[in-house]
Motif scaffolding. Structure first.
Motif, PDB file in Angstrom:
ATOM      1  N   TYR A 111       9.481  -1.175   5.683  1.00 39.00           N
ATOM      2  CA  TYR A 111       8.303  -0.362   5.366  1.00 39.00           C
ATOM      3  C   TYR A 111       8.393   1.008   6.029  1.00 39.00           C
ATOM      4  O   TYR A 111       7.841   1.986   5.520  1.00 39.00           O
ATOM      5  CB  TYR A 111       7.031  -1.096   5.795  1.00 39.00           C
ATOM      6  CG  TYR A 111       6.773  -2.352   4.986  1.00 39.00           C
ATOM      7  CD1 TYR A 111       6.624  -2.285   3.605  1.00 39.00           C
ATOM      8  CD2 TYR A 111       6.688  -3.590   5.600  1.00 39.00           C
ATOM      9  CE1 TYR A 111       6.388  -3.419   2.851  1.00 39.00           C
ATOM     10  CE2 TYR A 111       6.451  -4.736   4.858  1.00 39.00           C
ATOM     11  CZ  TYR A 111       6.312  -4.648   3.494  1.00 39.00           C
ATOM     12  OH  TYR A 111       6.082  -5.776   2.748  1.00 39.00           O
ATOM     13  N   GLY A 112       9.091   1.075   7.157  1.00 38.22           N
ATOM     14  CA  GLY A 112       9.308   2.373   7.786  1.00 38.22           C
ATOM     15  C   GLY A 112      10.111   3.303   6.896  1.00 38.22           C
ATOM     16  O   GLY A 112       9.832   4.513   6.823  1.00 38.22           O
ATOM     17  N   HIS A 113      11.107   2.732   6.189  1.00 36.16           N
ATOM     18  CA  HIS A 113      11.879   3.549   5.237  1.00 36.16           C
ATOM     19  C   HIS A 113      10.969   4.064   4.115  1.00 36.16           C
ATOM     20  O   HIS A 113      11.051   5.230   3.718  1.00 36.16           O
ATOM     21  CB  HIS A 113      13.023   2.724   4.621  1.00 36.16           C
ATOM     22  CG  HIS A 113      14.047   2.284   5.607  1.00 36.16           C
ATOM     23  ND1 HIS A 113      14.293   0.971   5.899  1.00 36.16           N
ATOM     24  CD2 HIS A 113      14.914   3.001   6.381  1.00 36.16           C
ATOM     25  CE1 HIS A 113      15.254   0.873   6.793  1.00 36.16           C
ATOM     26  NE2 HIS A 113      15.644   2.100   7.108  1.00 36.16           N
ATOM     27  N   ASN A 152       0.824  -1.214   0.000  1.00 37.71           N
ATOM     28  CA  ASN A 152       0.000   0.000   0.000  1.00 37.71           C
ATOM     29  C   ASN A 152       0.858   1.265   0.000  1.00 37.71           C
ATOM     30  O   ASN A 152       0.489   2.270  -0.614  1.00 37.71           O
ATOM     31  CB  ASN A 152      -0.917   0.014   1.234  1.00 37.71           C
ATOM     32  CG  ASN A 152      -1.931  -1.103   1.224  1.00 37.71           C
ATOM     33  OD1 ASN A 152      -2.494  -1.422   0.177  1.00 37.71           O
ATOM     34  ND2 ASN A 152      -2.184  -1.698   2.375  1.00 37.71           N
ATOM     35  N   VAL A 153       1.990   1.215   0.680  1.00 40.12           N
ATOM     36  CA  VAL A 153       2.856   2.394   0.735  1.00 40.12           C
ATOM     37  C   VAL A 153       3.409   2.703  -0.652  1.00 40.12           C
ATOM     38  O   VAL A 153       3.389   3.854  -1.105  1.00 40.12           O
ATOM     39  CB  VAL A 153       4.011   2.188   1.735  1.00 40.12           C
ATOM     40  CG1 VAL A 153       4.864   3.463   1.836  1.00 40.12           C
ATOM     41  CG2 VAL A 153       3.489   1.794   3.109  1.00 40.12           C
ATOM     42  N   PHE A 154       3.868   1.662  -1.354  1.00 39.71           N
ATOM     43  CA  PHE A 154       4.437   1.891  -2.681  1.00 39.71           C
ATOM     44  C   PHE A 154       3.350   2.352  -3.661  1.00 39.71           C
ATOM     45  O   PHE A 154       3.629   3.159  -4.565  1.00 39.71           O
ATOM     46  CB  PHE A 154       5.111   0.629  -3.203  1.00 39.71           C
ATOM     47  CG  PHE A 154       5.888   0.861  -4.472  1.00 39.71           C
ATOM     48  CD1 PHE A 154       7.097   1.529  -4.444  1.00 39.71           C
ATOM     49  CD2 PHE A 154       5.403   0.418  -5.699  1.00 39.71           C
ATOM     50  CE1 PHE A 154       7.818   1.759  -5.613  1.00 39.71           C
ATOM     51  CE2 PHE A 154       6.111   0.640  -6.870  1.00 39.71           C
ATOM     52  CZ  PHE A 154       7.323   1.321  -6.830  1.00 39.71           C
ATOM     53  N   ALA A 200      11.611   0.887  -5.863  1.00 41.97           N
ATOM     54  CA  ALA A 200      11.201  -0.507  -6.093  1.00 41.97           C
ATOM     55  C   ALA A 200      12.392  -1.449  -5.975  1.00 41.97           C
ATOM     56  O   ALA A 200      12.274  -2.567  -5.427  1.00 41.97           O
ATOM     57  CB  ALA A 200      10.546  -0.640  -7.470  1.00 41.97           C
ATOM     58  N   GLU A 201      13.538  -1.011  -6.459  1.00 39.88           N
ATOM     59  CA  GLU A 201      14.739  -1.836  -6.368  1.00 39.88           C
ATOM     60  C   GLU A 201      15.159  -2.034  -4.908  1.00 39.88           C
ATOM     61  O   GLU A 201      15.608  -3.116  -4.519  1.00 39.88           O
ATOM     62  CB  GLU A 201      15.869  -1.191  -7.170  1.00 39.88           C
ATOM     63  CG  GLU A 201      17.105  -2.067  -7.313  1.00 39.88           C
ATOM     64  CD  GLU A 201      16.798  -3.399  -7.981  1.00 39.88           C
ATOM     65  OE1 GLU A 201      17.463  -4.403  -7.624  1.00 39.88           O
ATOM     66  OE2 GLU A 201      15.895  -3.450  -8.847  1.00 39.88           O
TER      67      GLU A 201
END
Length: 344
Positions: A280-282, A252-254, A270-271
């Protein structure tokens, strides 16, 4: 009997034949779903054609029944649009209730449409299927929406590809009126067409469902500081450990990052997902920065506009005057055709 389709009336349309109309509902703070679903395209489109954009406070009353909230939401939507780049010199921005002729036209249309059409309304059926009792405003919502469009001689309505059905009542009422009252004369109302918006995104909310005020899963366009950070950090992700590779396309974040980032930045992030060691925090920190950058100037403009409430009200007042100038000759012809007598 279904009335035949008709062509546009030249005096009910702009010189180039295109009149764009769209309503914005003041039912709460505008969020990223509103922005990527419609507002961004509205801002782009309002300079291209003769256009009327109105804040539909009557429509909002189907859900907002607190007077102070409705007043504040109405003013806030005007602030938001102006801050995001709406130019009142290019198109009219006004409040629905400042053009009372629209509600007059709504009554005329009530008498042309069977209730069976309204029983098919998406919002009405959703309430019924959920075991709720919708109010009469929600039931009749599509007729008021049709009057909003047709009163200005609207020929095109910006919608996403999946929203074309929302125009069907307006199209049907234009045909029925023209067939009933203009059988041997030039039709009064154009049959409006959907202006399909390009790149309309389905924006995920913080819980992964479609972003919506009704789900309480929104990120406000003008959220900032701790409020914005709290919303972003609330976005639901899976439990893949930080060091493990991750699939950006199932995150969801991406999905939100893709709405803000250019192609190169998307590929870089994405890489990082696929390599592992990227949590996910990053990703949420990346998203936070992208949101702040996108709306930084708009936030500054909004703060300045908020200090000038008289200017905002003047914009709305002048927009309503422009709108009524468009509506009045159309309404005069409507009254003449229908036999509605006015003695003053």
């Amino acid at each position: 009997m279904e009335a035949p389709d008709t062509t546009s009336s030249p005096d009910a349309a702009a010189a180039d034949g295109t009149v764009v109309v769209s309503g914005i509902q003041p039912s709460g703070r505008l969020h990223l779903g509103n922005y990527f679903g419609a507002i961004r395209q509205h801002i782009d489109l309002h300079k291209e054609h003769d256009a009327f954009y109105f804040i539909v406070n009557y429509h909002a009353m189907t859900t907002v029944q607190d007077a102070d909230q409705l007043r504040q939401h109405t003013f806030d939507v005007a602030l938001d649009y102006l801050a995001l780049g709406f130019d009142p010199e290019e198109a009219a921005l006004f409040v629905q209730s400042d053009v009372p002729e629209v509600t007059e036209l709504t009554w005329i249309f009530f008498n042309l449409i069977p209730t069976s059409y309204l029983e098919k309304g998406v919002a009405y059926k959703e309430k019924i299927n959920a075991g709720l009792t919708p109010n009469a405003g929600l039931f009749n919502y599509p007729v008021l929406q049709a009057a909003d469009i047709l009163a200005y001689g609207g020929t095109h309505v910006p919608v996403g590809a999946d929203q074309k059905q929302n125009l069907e009542i307006a199209r049907e009422l234009a045909r029925r009126f023209n067939h009933r009252y203009c059988p041997d004369d030039e039709p009064l109302f154009p049959v409006p067409e959907p202006h399909i918006l390009d790149h309309v995104a389905v924006v995920p909310g913080t819980d992964g469902r479609k972003m919506s005020k009704s789900y309480d899963n929104t990120i406000g366009i003008f959220d900032e500081g701790d409020a914005l950070k709290e919303s972003v950090m609330r976005i639901v992700t899976d439990s893949t450990p930080l060091e493990e590779p991750k699939d950006p396309e199932n995150c969801n974040v991406f999905a939100l990052i893709k709405l803000f980032a250019d192609e190169e930045t998307q590929q870089e992030i994405a890489e990082k997902y696929r390599e592992g060691g990227y949590g996910y925090g990053h990703a949420k920190q990346e998203l936070l920065g992208l949101i702040e950058d996108r709306f930084e100037e708009a936030r500054a403009r909004r703060k300045e506009l908020k200090k000038r409430p008289d200017y905002v009200r003047d914009v709305l007042r002048e927009g309503a005057e422009t709108a009524r100038e468009r509506v009045m000759p159309i309404m005069e012809r409507m009254r003449e055709r229908t036999g509605i007598v006015r003695t003053r």
